[in-house]
Enzyme design. Structure first.
Site, PDB file in Angstrom:
ATOM      1  N   SER A 159      -9.001   2.448   8.622  1.00 18.43           N
ATOM      2  CA  SER A 159      -9.373   3.133   9.871  1.00 18.43           C
ATOM      3  C   SER A 159     -10.452   2.390  10.652  1.00 18.43           C
ATOM      4  CB  SER A 159      -9.847   4.557   9.577  1.00 18.43           C
ATOM      5  OG  SER A 159      -8.772   5.324   9.076  1.00 18.43           O
ATOM      6  N   ASP A 205       0.851  -1.190   0.000  1.00 18.79           N
ATOM      7  CA  ASP A 205       0.000   0.000   0.000  1.00 18.79           C
ATOM      8  C   ASP A 205       0.892   1.246   0.000  1.00 18.79           C
ATOM      9  OD1 ASP A 205      -2.370   1.421   0.194  1.00 18.79           O
ATOM     10  OD2 ASP A 205      -2.509   1.247   2.383  1.00 18.79           O
ATOM     11  N   SER A 263     -13.122   4.060   4.855  1.00 21.31           N
ATOM     12  CA  SER A 263     -13.755   3.615   6.099  1.00 21.31           C
ATOM     13  C   SER A 263     -14.974   4.486   6.367  1.00 21.31           C
ATOM     14  CB  SER A 263     -12.787   3.738   7.275  1.00 21.31           C
ATOM     15  OG  SER A 263     -11.835   2.691   7.219  1.00 21.31           O
ATOM     16  N   ASN A 286     -10.292   0.220  -0.098  1.00 25.67           N
ATOM     17  CA  ASN A 286      -9.351   0.123   1.026  1.00 25.67           C
ATOM     18  C   ASN A 286     -10.029   0.520   2.333  1.00 25.67           C
ATOM     19  OD1 ASN A 286      -7.575  -0.281  -1.058  1.00 25.67           O
ATOM     20  ND2 ASN A 286      -6.124   1.297  -0.417  1.00 25.67           N
TER      21      ASN A 286
END
Ligand SMILES: [Zn+2]
Length: 323
Positions: free
Chosen positions: A271, A93, A228, A268
């Site tokens: 968090s 990442d 998130s 992705n």
């Protein structure tokens, strides 16, 4: 050099192809330690979801790159031995240099991101192409990035976001040969994605930009970072148990679900996993002040993270039962 195929990993090509035609997205979860990796693997096995496990530069610095790689290798042994194996990609990442990408590819990663988004356009093209040329020799897939996300993620930090310019995307993928593209349409890194005034609602993602990008590069896998939802129930547990995350807010799950049904093939989520783990550890420590066994608070944190992952795969990504 160890090639990812020797470890039983896959690159993202086939995953994205199926996600594109199936109208869902592949979850990309970050890990830095044993418990996070266990939760991701067990959660994805249980919900029969393909998965991208990803490691940031910060994770490599924190946990040691060799140990992380062997953790991933160990996880693959569990996957291979399971009744219903799932496809797993090991991804870097936010790779920030050619050398880092090469080092990951040589140690068994099946996919890398080269993030040249802070560079000038021409420098981004040149760096991304250099990584692609190396990666493709080993059948490793590469994610590039155009546009800048706001927020903080490990060492990546930007005050303001710059939306991806649809005019750039076709030229970028043609000249670099990347396999997927991270874009900026209003998601953001970290737990404070939007600064809202009282009564103000989260601004919707820029689906108009996404649609325009899809028109320019049809059927090309798009990636969303910083996705998130900053799950309010866990923010509440943190704040009720000595934490202070007032004003933390993320991307609503229905917006992510909508994105997953489009050309967005990878989402992705970092968090939310951090919040779940922190919430459970805070709660366990407060509820059981006499305990001094880390397994007694890391265990429940791991269990709750696994539950969150199954829930995300089922209701947000749509990736459950696709493996
Ligand atoms: Zn990111």
């Amino acid at each position: 050099m160890i090639h990812y195929k020797e470890l039983g990993l896959v690159n993202t090509k086939d995953m994205f192809k199926k996600a594109m035609s199936g109208g869902y997205a592949i979850p990309a979860y970050n890990f830095n330690n044993l418990e996070q990796l266990q939760a991701i693997i067990m959660g994805c096995l249980e919900s029969k979801s393909p998965v991208i496990i990803q490691v940031s530069k910060g994770a490599r610095d924190y946990a040691n790159q060799t140990l992380l790689r062997f953790l991933a290798q160990g996880a693959m042994e569990i996957v291979k031995a399971s009744e219903h194996p799932i496809p797993v990609a090991l991804h870097l990442d936010h790779g920030d240099s050619y050398e880092l990408c090469v080092s990951c590819i040589e140690s068994g990663f099946s996919s890398v991101m080269i993030d040249g988004s802070a560079l000038s356009y021409e420098e981004n093209v040149a760096l991304t192409k250099k990584v692609v040329d190396f990666a493709h020799k080993y059948d490793v897939t590469v994610e590039g990035e155009l546009g800048v996300l706001a927020g903080i993620e490990d060492e990546v930090s930007h005050e303001k976001s710059h939306y991806t310019d649809p005019d750039d995307v076709e030229d970028f993928i043609k000249r670099t040969g990347v396999d997927s593209l991270a874009i900026s349409i209003g998601t953001s890194h970290g737990a404070y994605k939007f600064k809202l005034k009282p009564g103000e609602e989260v601004p919707p993602l820029r689906f108009d930009i996404l649609e325009e990008i899809e028109k320019r590069i049809p059927d090309f896998p798009i990636v969303l970072h910083g996705s998130s939802s900053v799950l309010p129930e866990y923010v509440k547990i943190i704040n009720n148990n000595g934490g202070d995350l007032e004003g933390a807010v993320g991307v609503p799950e229905d917006q992510l679900r909508k994105a997953a049904q489009s050309a967005v093939c990878k989402i992705n989520i970092d968090s939310d996993g951090r919040l779940v783990v922190t919430a459970m550890i805070r709660k366990e420590m407060k509820d059981n002040p006499k305990n001094f066994d880390p397994r007694k608070y890391l265990g429940p944190a791991r269990e709750e993270l696994k539950k969150m992952i199954i829930q995300k795969n089922r209701t947000v990504l749509g990736s459950a039962d696709r493996a």
